[in-house]
Design an enzyme around this catalytic site. Structure first.
Site, PDB file in Angstrom:
ATOM      1  N   ASN A  10       0.877  -1.180   0.000  1.00 12.89           N
ATOM      2  CA  ASN A  10       0.000   0.000   0.000  1.00 12.89           C
ATOM      3  C   ASN A  10       0.908   1.221   0.000  1.00 12.89           C
ATOM      4  O   ASN A  10       1.527   1.525   1.018  1.00 12.89           O
ATOM      5  CB  ASN A  10      -0.903  -0.015   1.244  1.00 12.89           C
ATOM      6  CG  ASN A  10      -1.670   1.290   1.402  1.00 12.89           C
ATOM      7  OD1 ASN A  10      -1.723   2.106   0.477  1.00 12.89           O
ATOM      8  ND2 ASN A  10      -2.249   1.490   2.576  1.00 12.89           N
ATOM      9  N   TRP A  11       0.974   1.878  -1.141  1.00 11.55           N
ATOM     10  CA  TRP A  11       1.915   2.997  -1.267  1.00 11.55           C
ATOM     11  C   TRP A  11       1.404   4.279  -0.625  1.00 11.55           C
ATOM     12  O   TRP A  11       2.136   5.282  -0.584  1.00 11.55           O
ATOM     13  CB  TRP A  11       2.226   3.248  -2.740  1.00 11.55           C
ATOM     14  CG  TRP A  11       3.184   2.249  -3.322  1.00 11.55           C
ATOM     15  CD1 TRP A  11       3.813   1.224  -2.655  1.00 11.55           C
ATOM     16  CD2 TRP A  11       3.634   2.189  -4.676  1.00 11.55           C
ATOM     17  NE1 TRP A  11       4.618   0.540  -3.520  1.00 11.55           N
ATOM     18  CE2 TRP A  11       4.535   1.106  -4.764  1.00 11.55           C
ATOM     19  CE3 TRP A  11       3.365   2.935  -5.815  1.00 11.55           C
ATOM     20  CZ2 TRP A  11       5.167   0.761  -5.962  1.00 11.55           C
ATOM     21  CZ3 TRP A  11       3.985   2.601  -7.006  1.00 11.55           C
ATOM     22  CH2 TRP A  11       4.885   1.518  -7.067  1.00 11.55           C
ATOM     23  N   LYS A  12       0.153   4.310  -0.210  1.00 13.19           N
ATOM     24  CA  LYS A  12      -0.406   5.539   0.366  1.00 13.19           C
ATOM     25  C   LYS A  12      -0.158   6.703  -0.618  1.00 13.19           C
ATOM     26  O   LYS A  12      -0.206   6.488  -1.819  1.00 13.19           O
ATOM     27  CB  LYS A  12       0.172   5.776   1.759  1.00 13.19           C
ATOM     28  CG  LYS A  12       0.029   4.501   2.626  1.00 13.19           C
ATOM     29  CD  LYS A  12       0.291   4.699   4.070  1.00 13.19           C
ATOM     30  CE  LYS A  12       0.096   3.359   4.790  1.00 13.19           C
ATOM     31  NZ  LYS A  12       0.214   3.453   6.235  1.00 13.19           N
ATOM     32  N   HIS A  98      -9.317   1.416   5.170  1.00 13.91           N
ATOM     33  CA  HIS A  98      -8.009   1.608   5.803  1.00 13.91           C
ATOM     34  C   HIS A  98      -8.157   2.577   6.976  1.00 13.91           C
ATOM     35  O   HIS A  98      -8.945   3.525   6.912  1.00 13.91           O
ATOM     36  CB  HIS A  98      -7.003   2.147   4.785  1.00 13.91           C
ATOM     37  CG  HIS A  98      -5.601   2.116   5.310  1.00 13.91           C
ATOM     38  ND1 HIS A  98      -5.117   3.085   6.159  1.00 13.91           N
ATOM     39  CD2 HIS A  98      -4.607   1.213   5.154  1.00 13.91           C
ATOM     40  CE1 HIS A  98      -3.867   2.777   6.490  1.00 13.91           C
ATOM     41  NE2 HIS A  98      -3.533   1.646   5.892  1.00 13.91           N
ATOM     42  N   GLU A 100      -6.461   4.986   7.920  1.00 13.88           N
ATOM     43  CA  GLU A 100      -6.266   6.400   7.576  1.00 13.88           C
ATOM     44  C   GLU A 100      -7.518   6.981   6.932  1.00 13.88           C
ATOM     45  O   GLU A 100      -7.845   8.156   7.133  1.00 13.88           O
ATOM     46  CB  GLU A 100      -5.022   6.541   6.666  1.00 13.88           C
ATOM     47  CG  GLU A 100      -3.740   6.330   7.472  1.00 13.88           C
ATOM     48  CD  GLU A 100      -2.593   5.714   6.715  1.00 13.88           C
ATOM     49  OE1 GLU A 100      -2.571   5.767   5.473  1.00 13.88           O
ATOM     50  OE2 GLU A 100      -1.690   5.147   7.378  1.00 13.88           O
ATOM     51  N   GLU A 170      -4.918  -4.535  10.872  1.00 14.58           N
ATOM     52  CA  GLU A 170      -3.866  -3.528  11.036  1.00 14.58           C
ATOM     53  C   GLU A 170      -4.107  -2.755  12.327  1.00 14.58           C
ATOM     54  O   GLU A 170      -4.914  -1.813  12.351  1.00 14.58           O
ATOM     55  CB  GLU A 170      -3.867  -2.544   9.860  1.00 14.58           C
ATOM     56  CG  GLU A 170      -3.605  -3.184   8.521  1.00 14.58           C
ATOM     57  CD  GLU A 170      -3.036  -2.179   7.516  1.00 14.58           C
ATOM     58  OE1 GLU A 170      -1.964  -2.467   6.969  1.00 14.58           O
ATOM     59  OE2 GLU A 170      -3.626  -1.125   7.309  1.00 14.58           O
ATOM     60  N   GLY A 176       3.194   2.448  10.636  1.00 14.72           N
ATOM     61  CA  GLY A 176       4.225   3.477  10.469  1.00 14.72           C
ATOM     62  C   GLY A 176       5.002   3.807  11.729  1.00 14.72           C
ATOM     63  O   GLY A 176       5.744   4.782  11.764  1.00 14.72           O
ATOM     64  N   SER A 216       3.942  -1.886  10.203  1.00 17.38           N
ATOM     65  CA  SER A 216       5.399  -1.977  10.389  1.00 17.38           C
ATOM     66  C   SER A 216       5.984  -3.323   9.977  1.00 17.38           C
ATOM     67  O   SER A 216       6.952  -3.806  10.584  1.00 17.38           O
ATOM     68  CB  SER A 216       5.780  -1.624  11.841  1.00 17.38           C
ATOM     69  OG  SER A 216       5.441  -0.280  12.118  1.00 17.38           O
TER      70      SER A 216
HETATM   71  P1  13P Z   1       3.442   0.534   7.404  1.00 22.53           P
HETATM   72  O1  13P Z   1       3.828  -0.801   6.807  1.00 22.53           O
HETATM   73  O2  13P Z   1       4.185   1.690   6.811  1.00 22.53           O
HETATM   74  O3  13P Z   1       3.442   0.489   8.894  1.00 22.53           O
HETATM   75  O4  13P Z   1       1.909   0.779   6.962  1.00 22.53           O
HETATM   76  C1  13P Z   1       0.978  -0.212   7.189  1.00 22.53           C
HETATM   77  C2  13P Z   1      -0.262   0.115   6.461  1.00 22.53           C
HETATM   78  O5  13P Z   1      -1.011   0.997   6.840  1.00 22.53           O
HETATM   79  C3  13P Z   1      -0.552  -0.644   5.232  1.00 22.53           C
HETATM   80  O6  13P Z   1      -1.843  -0.438   4.801  1.00 22.53           O
END
Ligand code: 13P
Length: 257
Positions: A10-12, A98, A100, A170, A176, A216
């Site tokens: 997931n590149w966000k 997600h 976020e 998650e 993160g 993470s």
């Molecule tokens: P990280 O792997 O950067 O912690 O992010 C996890 C995430 O939100 C994947 O959707």
């Protein structure tokens, strides 16, 4: 019932289309990713603006996903993207719910359920994200929170549709942050998610649905999560941005090193 392992990046909000093409070119030189793809499904979810470029440039053993989808078919919804638009651009997975999206953009449990329905209708595999925040964890509400989120997300899907879907556990505090739960603790939560799915949609759906861990994840820790009996792979943010790191995670998840 054996479930194929699955690694989703997931590149966000990272990478232009040009940068996405460079990632694909890099991945093409990683023989480990191709070997891993014999036993692990691989996908990357770039920003919408890089989907088309990535769909063209990625090796065929890496699928393209979207990070979000709107639940309406079409209409006056400025700034939104429909499931049909994604499918037409070569997308096969769609992340829904997600954390976020939930916390920064007010996405509700109900909206997540509607997004899962429209994704399936257009042939996309929903990747339904659930997870507790730190306050909920500290209050011992993890099981309750993920059960509520899971029930709402799958409410509009049939047993067969849930069986073919993906859930990603998650924990918000692990995203993160460099912190992760112990793999055994993630396994316990995911086992609980499978039980909720069994209650709602039957044991066949619960046995077939793939459930990932996210938060993470990196090349050094992915194998420990993937070794848990109920964890079918990972949804990865930061560590999926470099082709070499993505390839190393694919290899580790496939049991190689
Ligand atoms: P990280 O792997 O950067 O912690 O992010 C996890 C995430 O939100 C994947 O959707």
């Amino acid at each position: 019932m054996t479930r194929r392992k699955l690694l989703i990046g997931n590149w966000k909000m990272f990478k232009t289309a040009t940068e996405a093409r460079a990632f694909a070119a890099g991945l093409n030189t990683e023989s480990g990713a191709k070997q891993a793809a014999a036993s692990v499904d691989l996908a990357v979810c770039p920003p919408f603006t890089a989907i088309s470029a990535l769909a063209d440039a990625l090796p065929e053993y890496v699928k393209v996903g979207a990070q979000n989808v709107y639940f309406e078919e079409q209409g006056a919804f400025t700034g939104e993207i429909s499931a049909a638009m994604l499918a037409d651009n070569g997308v096969t997975f769609a992340i829904v719910g997600h954390s976020e999206r939930r916390t920064l953009f007010g996405e509700t449990d109900e909206a997540v359920g509607k997004k899962a329905v429209v994704a399936v209708k257009h042939g996309l595999t929903p990747v339904i994200c659930v997870g507790e925040n730190l306050a909920e964890r500290d209050a011992n509400q993890t099981a309750e929170v993920v059960a509520r989120q899971t029930r709402a997300a799958i409410a509009g899907l049939s047993s067969e549709q849930v069986a073919a879907s993906v859930v990603a556990y998650e924990p918000v505090w692990a995203i993160g942050s460099g912190r992760t739960p112990e793999p055994e603790d993630a396994e316990a939560v995911i086992d609980g998610i499978r039980k909720v799915i069994s209650e709602e949609k039957g044991s066949a759906a619960a046995k077939s649905v793939r459930i990932l861990y996210g938060g993470s994840v990196k090349p050094e820790n992915i194998a420990a999560f993937g070794a848990q009996p109920n964890i079918d792979g990972a949804l990865v943010g930061g560590a999926s941005l470099e082709a070499s790191s993505f390839a190393r995670m694919a290899t580790a998840l496939s049991g190689g090193n």
